[in-house]
Design a protein around this motif. Structure first.
Motif, PDB file in Angstrom:
ATOM      1  N   MET A  73       0.825  -1.203   0.000  1.00 15.63           N
ATOM      2  CA  MET A  73       0.000   0.000   0.000  1.00 15.63           C
ATOM      3  C   MET A  73       0.866   1.262   0.000  1.00 15.63           C
ATOM      4  SD  MET A  73      -3.173  -0.957  -0.127  1.00 15.63           S
ATOM      5  CE  MET A  73      -2.485  -2.199  -1.232  1.00 15.63           C
ATOM      6  N   GLY A  74       2.066   1.156   0.568  1.00 15.33           N
ATOM      7  CA  GLY A  74       2.981   2.290   0.570  1.00 15.33           C
ATOM      8  C   GLY A  74       3.515   2.633  -0.807  1.00 15.33           C
ATOM      9  N   CYS A  75       3.353   1.722  -1.769  1.00 17.59           N
ATOM     10  CA  CYS A  75       3.772   1.999  -3.140  1.00 17.59           C
ATOM     11  C   CYS A  75       2.687   2.706  -3.936  1.00 17.59           C
ATOM     12  CB  CYS A  75       4.150   0.693  -3.843  1.00 17.59           C
ATOM     13  SG  CYS A  75       5.606  -0.111  -3.151  1.00 17.59           S
ATOM     14  N   HIS A  76       1.587   3.059  -3.275  1.00 18.92           N
ATOM     15  CA  HIS A  76       0.508   3.774  -3.955  1.00 18.92           C
ATOM     16  C   HIS A  76       0.634   5.278  -3.703  1.00 18.92           C
ATOM     17  CE1 HIS A  76      -3.457   4.849  -5.426  1.00 18.92           C
ATOM     18  NE2 HIS A  76      -3.694   5.479  -4.300  1.00 18.92           N
ATOM     19  N   GLY A  77       0.578   6.052  -4.755  1.00 18.51           N
ATOM     20  CA  GLY A  77       0.548   7.503  -4.630  1.00 18.51           C
ATOM     21  C   GLY A  77       1.895   8.176  -4.562  1.00 18.51           C
ATOM     22  N   TRP A  78       3.001   7.400  -4.527  1.00 18.16           N
ATOM     23  CA  TRP A  78       4.312   8.042  -4.407  1.00 18.16           C
ATOM     24  C   TRP A  78       4.644   8.869  -5.645  1.00 18.16           C
ATOM     25  CZ3 TRP A  78       7.882   7.276  -8.142  1.00 18.16           C
ATOM     26  CH2 TRP A  78       7.758   6.138  -8.944  1.00 18.16           C
ATOM     27  N   GLU A  79       4.108   8.458  -6.814  1.00 17.83           N
ATOM     28  CA  GLU A  79       4.446   9.170  -8.054  1.00 17.83           C
ATOM     29  C   GLU A  79       3.933  10.605  -8.023  1.00 17.83           C
ATOM     30  OE1 GLU A  79       0.406   7.394  -8.690  1.00 17.83           O
ATOM     31  OE2 GLU A  79       2.301   6.763  -7.806  1.00 17.83           O
ATOM     32  N   ARG A  80       2.792  10.833  -7.368  1.00 16.97           N
ATOM     33  CA  ARG A  80       2.265  12.197  -7.258  1.00 16.97           C
ATOM     34  C   ARG A  80       3.175  13.038  -6.368  1.00 16.97           C
ATOM     35  NH1 ARG A  80      -3.112  11.275  -6.122  1.00 16.97           N
ATOM     36  NH2 ARG A  80      -2.520  10.703  -4.009  1.00 16.97           N
ATOM     37  N   THR A  81       3.608  12.472  -5.244  1.00 17.99           N
ATOM     38  CA  THR A  81       4.505  13.190  -4.340  1.00 17.99           C
ATOM     39  C   THR A  81       5.849  13.451  -5.000  1.00 17.99           C
ATOM     40  OG1 THR A  81       3.434  12.142  -2.437  1.00 17.99           O
ATOM     41  CG2 THR A  81       5.596  13.136  -2.070  1.00 17.99           C
ATOM     42  N   ALA A  82       6.370  12.470  -5.739  1.00 15.80           N
ATOM     43  CA  ALA A  82       7.662  12.643  -6.407  1.00 15.80           C
ATOM     44  C   ALA A  82       7.600  13.745  -7.458  1.00 15.80           C
ATOM     45  CB  ALA A  82       8.094  11.328  -7.046  1.00 15.80           C
ATOM     46  N   ARG A  83       6.530  13.772  -8.215  1.00 11.68           N
ATOM     47  CA  ARG A  83       6.397  14.801  -9.254  1.00 11.68           C
ATOM     48  C   ARG A  83       6.312  16.199  -8.633  1.00 11.68           C
ATOM     49  NH1 ARG A  83       4.765  13.939 -14.466  1.00 11.68           N
ATOM     50  NH2 ARG A  83       3.860  11.914 -13.903  1.00 11.68           N
ATOM     51  N   ILE A  84       5.497  16.309  -7.550  1.00 14.68           N
ATOM     52  CA  ILE A  84       5.357  17.603  -6.880  1.00 14.68           C
ATOM     53  C   ILE A  84       6.684  18.036  -6.272  1.00 14.68           C
ATOM     54  CG2 ILE A  84       4.262  18.770  -4.922  1.00 14.68           C
ATOM     55  CD1 ILE A  84       1.778  17.072  -5.453  1.00 14.68           C
ATOM     56  N   THR A  85       7.372  17.102  -5.602  1.00 18.81           N
ATOM     57  CA  THR A  85       8.649  17.424  -4.963  1.00 18.81           C
ATOM     58  C   THR A  85       9.683  17.859  -5.985  1.00 18.81           C
ATOM     59  OG1 THR A  85       8.211  15.814  -3.204  1.00 18.81           O
ATOM     60  CG2 THR A  85      10.486  16.530  -3.501  1.00 18.81           C
ATOM     61  N   ARG A  86       9.763  17.154  -7.078  1.00 15.44           N
ATOM     62  CA  ARG A  86      10.742  17.495  -8.119  1.00 15.44           C
ATOM     63  C   ARG A  86      10.482  18.878  -8.685  1.00 15.44           C
ATOM     64  NH1 ARG A  86      10.284  18.840 -13.748  1.00 15.44           N
ATOM     65  NH2 ARG A  86      12.370  18.559 -14.652  1.00 15.44           N
ATOM     66  N   ASN A  87       9.230  19.167  -9.027  1.00 14.91           N
ATOM     67  CA  ASN A  87       8.908  20.469  -9.625  1.00 14.91           C
ATOM     68  C   ASN A  87       9.150  21.614  -8.654  1.00 14.91           C
ATOM     69  OD1 ASN A  87       8.142  19.129 -11.952  1.00 14.91           O
ATOM     70  ND2 ASN A  87       5.964  19.121 -11.441  1.00 14.91           N
ATOM     71  N   LEU A  88       8.695  21.454  -7.399  1.00 12.47           N
ATOM     72  CA  LEU A  88       8.865  22.524  -6.419  1.00 12.47           C
ATOM     73  C   LEU A  88      10.327  22.719  -6.047  1.00 12.47           C
ATOM     74  CD1 LEU A  88       5.837  21.891  -4.013  1.00 12.47           C
ATOM     75  CD2 LEU A  88       6.047  23.594  -5.823  1.00 12.47           C
ATOM     76  N   THR A  89      11.102  21.644  -6.005  1.00 10.95           N
ATOM     77  CA  THR A  89      12.515  21.760  -5.657  1.00 10.95           C
ATOM     78  C   THR A  89      13.293  22.467  -6.755  1.00 10.95           C
ATOM     79  OG1 THR A  89      12.391  19.725  -4.351  1.00 10.95           O
ATOM     80  CG2 THR A  89      14.576  20.485  -4.991  1.00 10.95           C
ATOM     81  N   VAL A  90      13.018  22.114  -7.998  1.00 12.34           N
ATOM     82  CA  VAL A  90      13.690  22.787  -9.120  1.00 12.34           C
ATOM     83  C   VAL A  90      13.376  24.279  -9.096  1.00 12.34           C
ATOM     84  CG1 VAL A  90      13.751  22.993 -11.626  1.00 12.34           C
ATOM     85  CG2 VAL A  90      13.808  20.738 -10.570  1.00 12.34           C
ATOM     86  N   ALA A  91      12.102  24.619  -8.812  1.00  9.42           N
ATOM     87  CA  ALA A  91      11.734  26.034  -8.752  1.00  9.42           C
ATOM     88  C   ALA A  91      12.396  26.731  -7.574  1.00  9.42           C
ATOM     89  CB  ALA A  91      10.217  26.175  -8.656  1.00  9.42           C
ATOM     90  N   ALA A  92      12.495  26.037  -6.416  1.00  6.00           N
ATOM     91  CA  ALA A  92      13.083  26.659  -5.223  1.00  6.00           C
ATOM     92  C   ALA A  92      14.585  26.860  -5.366  1.00  6.00           C
ATOM     93  CB  ALA A  92      12.789  25.802  -3.996  1.00  6.00           C
ATOM     94  N   VAL A  93      15.253  25.910  -6.054  1.00  2.44           N
ATOM     95  CA  VAL A  93      16.702  26.034  -6.230  1.00  2.44           C
ATOM     96  C   VAL A  93      17.050  27.290  -7.020  1.00  2.44           C
ATOM     97  CG1 VAL A  93      18.683  24.986  -7.417  1.00  2.44           C
ATOM     98  CG2 VAL A  93      17.197  23.581  -5.980  1.00  2.44           C
ATOM     99  N   GLU A  94      16.168  27.686  -7.917  1.00  4.15           N
ATOM    100  CA  GLU A  94      16.430  28.861  -8.742  1.00  4.15           C
ATOM    101  C   GLU A  94      16.139  30.166  -8.018  1.00  4.15           C
ATOM    102  OE1 GLU A  94      14.072  28.233 -12.187  1.00  4.15           O
ATOM    103  OE2 GLU A  94      15.310  26.579 -12.955  1.00  4.15           O
ATOM    104  N   GLN A  95      15.569  30.091  -6.810  1.00  3.76           N
ATOM    105  CA  GLN A  95      15.301  31.306  -6.056  1.00  3.76           C
ATOM    106  C   GLN A  95      16.555  31.777  -5.330  1.00  3.76           C
ATOM    107  OE1 GLN A  95      11.860  30.924  -3.562  1.00  3.76           O
ATOM    108  NE2 GLN A  95      10.586  30.052  -5.201  1.00  3.76           N
ATOM    109  N   GLY A  96      16.529  33.033  -4.918  1.00  2.00           N
ATOM    110  CA  GLY A  96      17.724  33.647  -4.350  1.00  2.00           C
ATOM    111  C   GLY A  96      18.202  33.035  -3.056  1.00  2.00           C
ATOM    112  N   TYR A  97      17.276  32.611  -2.190  1.00  3.76           N
ATOM    113  CA  TYR A  97      17.714  32.143  -0.872  1.00  3.76           C
ATOM    114  C   TYR A  97      18.503  30.844  -0.976  1.00  3.76           C
ATOM    115  CZ  TYR A  97      13.945  28.614  -0.604  1.00  3.76           C
ATOM    116  OH  TYR A  97      13.111  27.559  -0.812  1.00  3.76           O
ATOM    117  N   ALA A  98      18.133  29.950  -1.910  1.00  8.71           N
ATOM    118  CA  ALA A  98      18.888  28.708  -2.066  1.00  8.71           C
ATOM    119  C   ALA A  98      20.307  28.996  -2.564  1.00  8.71           C
ATOM    120  CB  ALA A  98      18.160  27.771  -3.021  1.00  8.71           C
ATOM    121  N   ASN A  99      20.432  29.897  -3.510  1.00  6.14           N
ATOM    122  CA  ASN A  99      21.767  30.261  -4.008  1.00  6.14           C
ATOM    123  C   ASN A  99      22.594  30.955  -2.930  1.00  6.14           C
ATOM    124  OD1 ASN A  99      21.200  29.246  -6.576  1.00  6.14           O
ATOM    125  ND2 ASN A  99      20.264  31.176  -7.244  1.00  6.14           N
TER     126      ASN A  99
END
Length: 300
Positions: free
Chosen positions: A169-195
């Motif tokens: 059951m833990g293998c259900h829904g991880w793809e949604r979390t992974a997609r959200i995490t990847r997109n938000l992380t890429v966007a956050a890395v490009e922001q000033g505070y991460a740099n």
């Protein structure tokens, strides 16, 4: 002296702690139906935590002399408030234990799914090229196949134990979390505070877990509120088919599965757990939508 811990992500989204504080302040002003959902979830959590105290009988205790006894108010006896099943087992005791089991499976599975999705999302954002492509292919593959088919195949091939079932059951829904995490992380890395933090010498993983994760946590929590009721319904469906929680253990779906054979002669065996499933998943959906509206700054 390490100065990275003192850096504040200026210009970023409100911190997770601030969002939780705002959520608490808005809780008193939430709509009535959402407040009812909060109360119902609190009751379910209380029942799950104190199931051993609330059960009047052992959920496996048999009393053939009292089999198929109706609930109180429909001709039943007060010693069995919700009646008994075909083996004389107390429906209330089994219902309380089933709530505990179903919530345990849903919580553990949702947590496993979130950890898998978060890890793969960070890996895809950190290591681009073939690592990112591999994660995205895995996400697309998982999303393209109905998870029920995957679960049926795994359970038919490997058998069924509680630990295996929770991991599955833990293998259900991880793809949604992974997609959200990847997109938000890429966007956050490009922001000033991460740099800025990286320029001070902080490692990449420190930036991810100490600075980026708190800023995307609210969105991930909303994603988990979607996975949680899905796991409850999936567990109920598999248990209904006899492939979920196995006897002598019991769950809400397990009770519904056994009760379907007595739907005409003893409908209370099925109706009680079915009502719990509907009300719990509905409450989680209502609360999840409300939390999303309050934590997502784009919806304010």
């Amino acid at each position: 002296m390490n100065t990275t811990s003192k850096v504040t992500p200026l210009g970023s989204a409100p911190s997770f702690a601030l969002k939780i504080s705002m959520l608490r302040s808005n809780l008193a002003r939430c709509p009535t139906i959402v407040l009812i959902g909060w109360i119902w979830l609190a009751v379910m959590l209380f029942v799950a935590l104190f199931a051993e105290v609330l059960t009047p009988y052992a959920y496996t205790a048999l009393d053939l002399s009292a089999r198929l006894q109706p609930p109180v108010g429909f001709g039943g006896q007060p010693n069995h408030l919700l009646g008994t099943d075909e083996l004389g087992r107390d429906v209330m005791s089994r219902l309380v234990t089933s709530i505990q089991m179903s919530l345990l499976i849903a919580f553990a599975s949702t947590l496993i799914s979130a950890v898998i999705g978060l890890t793969l999302g960070f890996l895809a954002a950190r290591f681009r090229d073939w690592v990112e492509q591999g994660v995205m292919v895995a996400i697309d593959f998982q999303a393209s196949i109905p998870f029920m088919l995957i679960a049926l195949a795994v359970l038919a091939f490997f058998g069924n134990t509680l630990v295996l079932f929770i991991c599955l059951m833990g293998c259900h829904g991880w793809e949604r979390t992974a997609r959200i995490t990847r997109n938000l992380t890429v966007a956050a890395v490009e922001q000033g505070y991460a740099n800025a933090v990286q320029a001070l010498g902080a490692s990449t993983w420190r930036i991810y877990f100490r600075h980026i994760l708190p800023n995307i946590a609210s969105t991930l929590i909303v994603s988990m509120t979607l996975t949680f009721p899905e796991v409850i319904l999936l567990e109920s469906g598999l248990s209904f088919l006899g492939l979920g929680v196995q006897a002598p253990l019991t769950s809400l779906g397990n009770m519904v599965g056994y009760g379907r054979e007595y739907l005409q002669s003893a409908p209370w065996i099925l109706l009680a757990p079915a009502a719990i499933i509907v009300l719990t998943t509905l409450s989680i959906s209502l609360v999840g939508d409300w939390v999303r509206d309050k934590l997502d700054p784009t919806l304010q």
